[in-house]
Design a protein around this motif. Structure first.
Motif, PDB file in Angstrom:
ATOM      1  N   ASP A  49       2.403  28.881 -46.090  1.00 44.78           N
ATOM      2  CA  ASP A  49       1.927  27.498 -46.096  1.00 44.78           C
ATOM      3  C   ASP A  49       0.409  27.398 -45.966  1.00 44.78           C
ATOM      4  OD1 ASP A  49       4.499  26.537 -46.354  1.00 44.78           O
ATOM      5  OD2 ASP A  49       4.795  26.299 -44.196  1.00 44.78           O
ATOM      6  N   PRO A 236       8.412  21.871 -56.529  1.00 39.89           N
ATOM      7  CA  PRO A 236       8.512  20.759 -55.583  1.00 39.89           C
ATOM      8  C   PRO A 236       8.439  19.411 -56.294  1.00 39.89           C
ATOM      9  CG  PRO A 236       6.345  21.763 -55.459  1.00 39.89           C
ATOM     10  CD  PRO A 236       7.162  22.638 -56.349  1.00 39.89           C
ATOM     11  N   SER A 241       7.333  12.723 -52.242  1.00 37.98           N
ATOM     12  CA  SER A 241       6.655  13.433 -51.162  1.00 37.98           C
ATOM     13  C   SER A 241       5.787  12.492 -50.326  1.00 37.98           C
ATOM     14  CB  SER A 241       5.771  14.540 -51.740  1.00 37.98           C
ATOM     15  OG  SER A 241       4.662  13.991 -52.433  1.00 37.98           O
ATOM     16  N   ARG A 262       3.760  18.241 -48.188  1.00 41.38           N
ATOM     17  CA  ARG A 262       5.146  17.857 -47.916  1.00 41.38           C
ATOM     18  C   ARG A 262       5.358  16.400 -48.341  1.00 41.38           C
ATOM     19  NH1 ARG A 262       3.244  18.223 -42.308  1.00 41.38           N
ATOM     20  NH2 ARG A 262       3.004  16.115 -41.442  1.00 41.38           N
TER      21      ARG A 262
END
Length: 262
Positions: A49, A236, A241, A262
């Motif tokens: 991350d 993603p 998000s 995220r």
């Protein structure tokens, strides 16, 4: 930035993983030990991350990488050890691992990129090159196969030019590589790392999930019919998000967005 005994240096600064092939005395040739460490590092970047982009280069000005370590290969031949075939063996192919890294990967070609070194560069998403760089796949002159290069090269440039480069085994200049679309930018060697680093800083200032989505969509959709590619849902999902809401709010509030991935 300290290097391992196999010649790999990795440092993560401001969400950019700076990766250096550090075997200048061997023109940053890819030994089995260095390859194993590259595979481990790039596999780790995909899940880390703290890494939003990767910048890959070589130590010195002579070579980004001269490719597979032919001295090591010759020693294996002399001891009659059977060579590992492409896409075989107990570990993943290094070029495939770099290609499939989920984060944007930028190559700063500081010197010649030939053979496996060229294939490492081709596996990256974006290539900057110093103006003295030469690049190519001389495997036809060595009896090797360029397994990765012969598949990826004609996906990046016209097939006839790919045939020419592979069949001849000749190296081309950075300027020629740029004309054919193999490198994005050519610049003096003394500003290469500064400009490549600045570019990576621009990348990590953008929405990270969006960039990862782009990479996944392009990688998996490039060979599909358009109708099928438009219906892909890989990588993603930025639309749902927190970063998407933050990006819209930041624009309306006239402030820089604070991305959370995220």
């Amino acid at each position: 930035m300290a290097s391992t005994p196999n010649g790999l240096a990795v440092e993560i600064v401001d969400r950019i993983a700076h990766v250096t092939l550090d075997r200048p005395e061997r023109l940053n040739a890819l030994s089995t030990g260095l390859i194993a460490e590259l595979i481990e590092a790039f596999d780790r970047f995909s899940a880390d991350d703290d890494v939003w982009a990767v910048l890959l280069t070589g130590r010195g000005e002579r070579a980004f990488s001269a490719g597979i370590d032919l001295k090591e290969m010759n020693e294996a031949d002399q001891s009659q050890r059977a060579p590992t075939l492409p896409m075989r063996g107990v570990q993943r192919n290094v070029f495939e691992v770099i290609l499939e890294c989920t984060k944007p990967v930028v190559a700063a070609l500081n010197g010649v990129a030939v053979g496996g070194g060229c294939e490492v560069a081709l596996a990256c998403d974006i290539r900057f090159a110093a103006d003295h760089v030469r690049i190519g796949l001389p495997e036809a002159k060595r009896g090797l196969g360029a397994n990765f290069g012969c598949q990826l090269l004609p996906r990046l440039i016209p097939r006839g030019i790919a045939y020419e480069l592979l069949y001849s085994g000749e190296l081309i200049s950075a300027e020629q590589a740029q004309r054919w679309g193999l490198v994005n930018r050519v610049m003096p060697a003394d500003v290469l790392m500064e400009q490549a680093t600045d570019f990576c800083r621009q990348l990590v200032a953008n929405a990270p999930l969006t960039l990862r989505r782009y990479k996944a969509m392009i990688g998996k959709g490039a060979e599909l019919p358009l109708a099928a590619a438009l219906r892909l849902h890989v990588g993603p999902n930025p639309y749902h998000s927190e970063d998407r809401a933050e990006g819209v709010a930041a624009f309306l509030e006239k402030r820089p967005p604070v991305w959370q991935a995220r």
